[in-house]
Design an enzyme around this catalytic site. Structure first.
Site: not given
Ligand code: ZN
Length: 307
Positions: A79, A237, A241, A264
């Protein structure tokens, strides 16, 4: 779009607890010379460990992006990295006194607000844009992510969860400017399911998580009394990310990224494939649109001189 490099105009401090570790952490963002890039410095007792914000330094993508070197790690950098990328900050040194970046409100909004209050400084050298030359894709079952050549920075993200509160959501923008990032991406909070919290905590995750720093989704709805900030806050969001992870490539992207049910690890695999594919990108300046250099420009000495 900024053409010249920028850093922060003064030291900026944040304090708070880490989302996963629950640890109290203080970070200082410091101005840095041109071509320093973004580096983290972890203070442990009397020692300082430099961890450059690079794809190669990712050591874990479990529920967050953790970077590390020689056994020293810093968790949940995404973030903050997204805030720096979104505000077009090229050079900064982040001194951290704990295991994880503070969660604050679970978004990048608090980072953006305070960094803008302190302000940026324009530097002399041109920014090193990463122009994508080849389309690269990573697939994993029904998840995928693709990066392809484009003249701006574009994102198309779609998520899908069986839970009725989320369902299918998208965030799409064909030109993510710093204004677009600040207004429509930076304030979107991370989210989690109440039913998974006990299991996550058993595994050392979400120990600092609460309605103060995450959207908490229960069986029948959202537990946060203030509700959602955007109808598609979760998809926004995911875009946040994604930007935070892509920032580990070390420069602003001229690319279009399309992702479905991304996370991720998918981001890491895409970036690794990109940097390991011949002629998949070139580094350019927008001042003179010629090839600058295919080597990442990092200066350990510059980092050491500031801290
Ligand atoms: Zn996040």
């Amino acid at each position: 779009m900024k053409i010249l490099q920028h850093t922060v105009s003064d030291k900026i401090t944040f304090k708070g607890i880490g989302l996963h570790t629950g640890a109290e952490v203080k970070i200082d963002i410091l101005p840095a010379p041109e071509d320093t890039g973004i580096s983290f410095v972890k203070k442990e007792k009397d020692q300082k460990y430099i961890i450059k914000a690079t794809v190669e330094n990712i050591v874990s993508t479990l529920a967050a992006t953790t970077i590390g070197k020689n056994g020293t790690t810093i968790s949940t950098v995404e973030h903050l990295m997204a805030a720096l990328y979104g505000l077009e900050i090229d050079n900064a040194i982040i001194v951290v006194n704990g295991p994880e970046i503070p969660a604050l409100d679970g978004s990048a909004g608090v980072f953006v607000k305070k960094i803008k209050e302190v302000g940026l400084v324009q530097q002399q050298k041109p920014r090193h844009f990463i122009r994508i030359l080849k389309t690269i894709q990573i697939e994993d079952g029904d998840r995928y992510i693709r990066i392809e050549p484009y003249d701006n920075f574009a994102i198309n993200v779609e998520i899908q969860f069986a839970h009725s509160v989320i369902g299918k959501q998208q965030y799409i923008c064909n030109n993510i400017t710093s204004e677009e990032f600040e207004r429509n991406i930076s304030k979107a909070r991370t989210f989690g399911f109440l039913s998974q919290v006990a299991e996550m905590r058993k595994n050392g995750l979400a120990r600092g998580g609460s309605e103060k720093n995450a959207i908490v989704i229960g069986d029948s709805g959202i537990l946060n009394s203030e509700g959602l900030r955007f109808k598609n806050e979760m998809a926004r969001h995911k875009a946040l990310d994604l930007i935070g992870d892509l920032a580990l490539l070390g420069g602003p992207l001229l690319a279009k990224i399309t992702a479905r049910k991304n996370g991720h690890e998918l981001h890491r695999k895409l970036m690794m494939k990109l940097i390991n594919t011949d002629d998949a990108f070139k580094i350019i300046s927008l001042e003179s649109p010629f090839h600058i250099d295919n080597e990442w420009i990092w200066r350990d000495q510059a980092v050491a001189a500031v801290v």
